[in-house]
Design an enzyme around this catalytic site. Structure first.
Site: not given
Ligand code: MN
Length: 258
Positions: A61-62, A69, A73, A75, A79, A208
């Site tokens: 595992w990591n 973002h 991904h 938003d 945001h 946005h």
């Molecule tokens: Mn974004």
């Protein structure tokens, strides 16, 4: 509910397919750059906790670290400052029904090949609607630009002396989509849902500002949009349930006619 049994049967028969609209996520994932006066978002780092070794003989595992973002991904409205006061505006509070909607894929690949700063105008949107029907309420509007074919990170981010260059939406189109068509949000192949030069627009980053200012979502760094029809697919885009999260990497899946 025979519709769900039919769904599985159609997936098994190949009448429907699942299309992965997600880019690989790792240390090589390109991250958006901002002017140096602003804080930047870290890329992906991964550290092994154990890998069948002294630290964990039977398991691998990591630890992962990245900005919310990063890569493909989501938003959330919170945001952006325009969306900060909506109820249920963050990753852990958005009603899950709002992660699923019909896909409207607007193909502007030819325009973007001629002009990397191409902006989708209302005329382009209404021309698409004349051909494919009105964009329904609650749709995911996906801007197919071919940008995800830019596998070289430098060409993907496409930063020049005057900043990044990549396609996006004109503010008036974002307003039509958010207010009039009442979409879930928009998805793009580029690193963010605004055009590369949008920091110089008025207002800056109008997609946005408009989308999140109307409680809508964004999906960035999508791929494989050419595998979807213009209409008829369903997109499932559910961010991680990060408490107070402004966004999150996610696996974006489309259920599509084969
Ligand atoms: Mn974004």
């Amino acid at each position: 509910m025979s519709v769900l049994a039919d769904l599985i049967a159609s997936l098994d028969s190949g009448e429907l397919k699942i299309v992965d609209l997600t880019q690989p996520l790792g240390p090589d994932t390109p991250v958006i750059g901002l002017p140096p006066i602003f804080a930047s978002s870290p890329g992906v780092s991964m550290d092994v906790i154990s890998r069948y070794d002294d630290k964990g003989p039977g398991w691998y595992w990591n630890t992962i670290r990245m900005g919310e973002h990063t890569g493909t991904h989501f938003d959330a409205p919170v945001h952006w400052i325009t969306g900060k006061d909506f109820p249920d505006n963050r990753c852990d509070t958005i009603p899950v029904r709002r992660f699923v909607g019909p896909a409207c894929v607007i193909d502007v690949t030819a325009d973007v090949a001629k002009n990397e700063d191409f902006l989708l105008m209302p005329d382009h949107m209404t021309a698409w609607e004349k051909q494919h029907g009105p964009i329904p309420r609650g749709a995911w509007v996906l801007l197919r630009t071919g940008w995800s074919k830019r596998t070289d990170p430098a060409k993907f981010l496409n930063v020049k002396t005057d900043g990044p260059h990549s396609p996006g939406f004109h503010r008036s189109t974002s307003e039509l989509l958010a207010k009039d068509r009442d979409v879930l949000g928009v998805g793009v192949e580029t690193v963010g849902t605004d055009a590369g030069q949008a920091g110089t627009f008025d207002p800056p980053f109008p997609n946005h500002s408009t989308m999140h200012g109307n409680g809508k979502f964004g999906l960035a760094s999508l791929c494989n949009l050419e595998q979807l029809p213009a209409t008829g697919a369903v997109v499932i885009a559910a961010p991680l349930k990060i408490v107070d999260g402004s966004g999150s990497p996610l696996r974006v899946l489309a259920i599509s006619p084969a």
